[in-house]
Motif scaffolding. Structure first.
Motif, short mmCIF file in Angstrom:
data_model
loop_
_atom_site.label_atom_id
_atom_site.label_comp_id
_atom_site.label_asym_id
_atom_site.label_seq_id
_atom_site.Cartn_x
_atom_site.Cartn_y
_atom_site.Cartn_z
N VAL A 1 0.83 -1.21 0.00
CA VAL A 1 0.00 0.00 0.00
C VAL A 1 0.87 1.26 0.00
CG1 VAL A 1 -1.68 1.33 1.33
CG2 VAL A 1 -1.95 -1.15 1.10
N GLY A 2 1.94 1.24 0.80
CA GLY A 2 2.83 2.39 0.84
C GLY A 2 3.52 2.66 -0.48
N LEU A 3 3.87 1.60 -1.23
CA LEU A 3 4.55 1.78 -2.51
C LEU A 3 3.58 2.13 -3.63
CD1 LEU A 3 7.07 -1.22 -2.35
CD2 LEU A 3 7.60 1.22 -2.14
N ALA B 1 16.60 -1.08 -0.99
CA ALA B 1 15.95 -2.02 -1.91
C ALA B 1 14.74 -1.40 -2.60
CB ALA B 1 15.56 -3.29 -1.17
N GLY B 2 14.84 -0.10 -2.87
CA GLY B 2 13.76 0.58 -3.58
C GLY B 2 12.59 0.96 -2.71
N ALA C 1 11.53 4.83 5.88
CA ALA C 1 10.39 5.14 6.76
C ALA C 1 9.30 4.09 6.64
CB ALA C 1 9.84 6.53 6.42
N LEU C 2 9.10 3.61 5.40
CA LEU C 2 8.09 2.58 5.19
C LEU C 2 8.52 1.25 5.79
CD1 LEU C 2 5.32 2.08 4.00
CD2 LEU C 2 6.39 1.60 1.79
N TRP C 3 9.83 0.91 5.65
CA TRP C 3 10.36 -0.28 6.32
C TRP C 3 10.14 -0.20 7.83
CZ3 TRP C 3 11.30 -4.46 3.79
CH2 TRP C 3 11.88 -4.46 2.51
#
Length: 335
Positions: A38-40, A278-279, A283-285
């Motif tokens: 969803v974040g990507l 890794a693209g 912050a999302l990680w």
């Protein structure tokens, strides 16, 4: 049981057979990957979304509250389990008398002086007893000149009883209570249909059956009737065992989950994660990892409850009530 399942047997394996930690890992992986996806895929950059207002702080505050609530749920579950064991001495004596009487009835049914004490051996003796009763009935059928259709009906029914009973007996061999294997083997014995069919045959062909065959069928039906309450009793004990394990596991994972949530709320700032790995934005990680770890008590809870509710749905009725499609070796229905 899998042959009688209407859906995908792989789903049934996941719901029932799979190790609960494996199911927890799969649920956590779905949650983790879902957050990343969803974040990507969102048209707005992840950093923009996570720094607009205070969504991260709000999220972890809710997770902390939810984890504390989960601990409270653990106490409720423990009270539920303990309530089955607490009682006055008169109540305990009544439970003991009922258990001893039932064990005596089973011992009489399977022709033994004392029925086995271990749950797997107890169920195995009952199932083996139905197989022996079916074999005795088949011997009586073979020695009697009956109508060809009735002989075929009885032979098919008795062969189904023996085949299913022998298979379940092998599955119960060496089973340890507390593991799902014992309950799973009991679920594989579709005694409800066998009980119904046996009673139907005795009623429909009462004028054609000899006394020897009718008495043998009656003994088979009586033994099948004992299997029902035995399975339900051990299923109840298994649920209590499983809920106790669930309570202990939730307590184990609650502290690490709370630690992650509190640490993320107080000491970590999403704006400190400005890189890309890794693209995927760091912050999302950070959000995916900490959220998944904080929700571990809930994924553990879901993994255990999935098995319990699945077993409950498949064993709602006791006795000759058939709520789902089952293997019917003979057709004895009539209006």
């Amino acid at each position: 049981m899998r042959k009688r399942a209407a859906g995908d047997t792989r789903l049934l394996w996941l719901l029932l057979d799979a190790n609960r930690w494996l199911v927890t890992t799969l649920l956590s992986a779905v949650l983790f990957c879902g957050l990343l996806a969803v974040g990507l895929l969102h048209p707005e950059p992840a950093m923009t979304l996570l720094t607009r207002g205070d969504p991260v702080e709000t999220l972890f505050q809710a997770l902390i509250t939810g984890t504390v609530t989960a601990v409270t749920l653990v106490l409720t579950l423990n009270q539920l389990v303990l309530s089955q064991e607490l009682g006055a001495v008169g109540d305990q004596r009544e439970r003991m008398d009922g258990a001893m009487q039932f064990r005596a009835d089973v011992a009489d049914a399977v022709d033994t002086a004392v029925s086995p004490a271990a749950p797997s051996a107890f169920l195995r003796s009952l199932v083996r007893g139905t197989s022996e009763r079916a074999k005795n009935t088949q011997n009586a059928v073979d020695e009697t000149a009956l109508d060809d259709d009735l002989t075929a009906l009885l032979s098919n029914y008795l062969e189904d009883v023996r085949t299913n009973a022998d298979s379940v007996t092998d599955q119960l061999e060496g089973g340890t209570f507390g593991e799902f294997d014992v309950v799973k083997a009991a679920l594989n014995y579709n005694y409800s249909w066998k009980l119904y069919a046996g009673r139907r045959i005795r009623e429909a062909y009462a004028d054609e059956l000899t006394d020897e065959i009718d008495d043998s069928l009656a003994e088979l039906v009586e033994t099948l009737e004992l299997f029902g309450p035995a399975r339900e009793h051990f299923k109840t004990l298994y649920f209590q065992w499983e809920l106790s394990d669930l309570s202990r596991t939730l307590l184990y994972v609650a502290i690490p989950a709370l630690t992650v949530a509190i640490t993320s709320l107080l000491f970590l700032d999403v704006q400190d994660f400005v890189g890309v790995t890794a693209g995927v934005p760091d912050a999302l990680w950070f959000l995916a990892v900490t959220t998944t770890a904080s929700l571990l008590p809930f994924t553990v809870l879901i993994s255990y409850i999935l098995r319990i509710v699945t077993i409950t749905k498949r064993t709602l009725a006791i006795g000759p009530f058939i709520l789902r499609e089952t293997n019917r070796s003979v057709d004895v229905d009539w209006e």
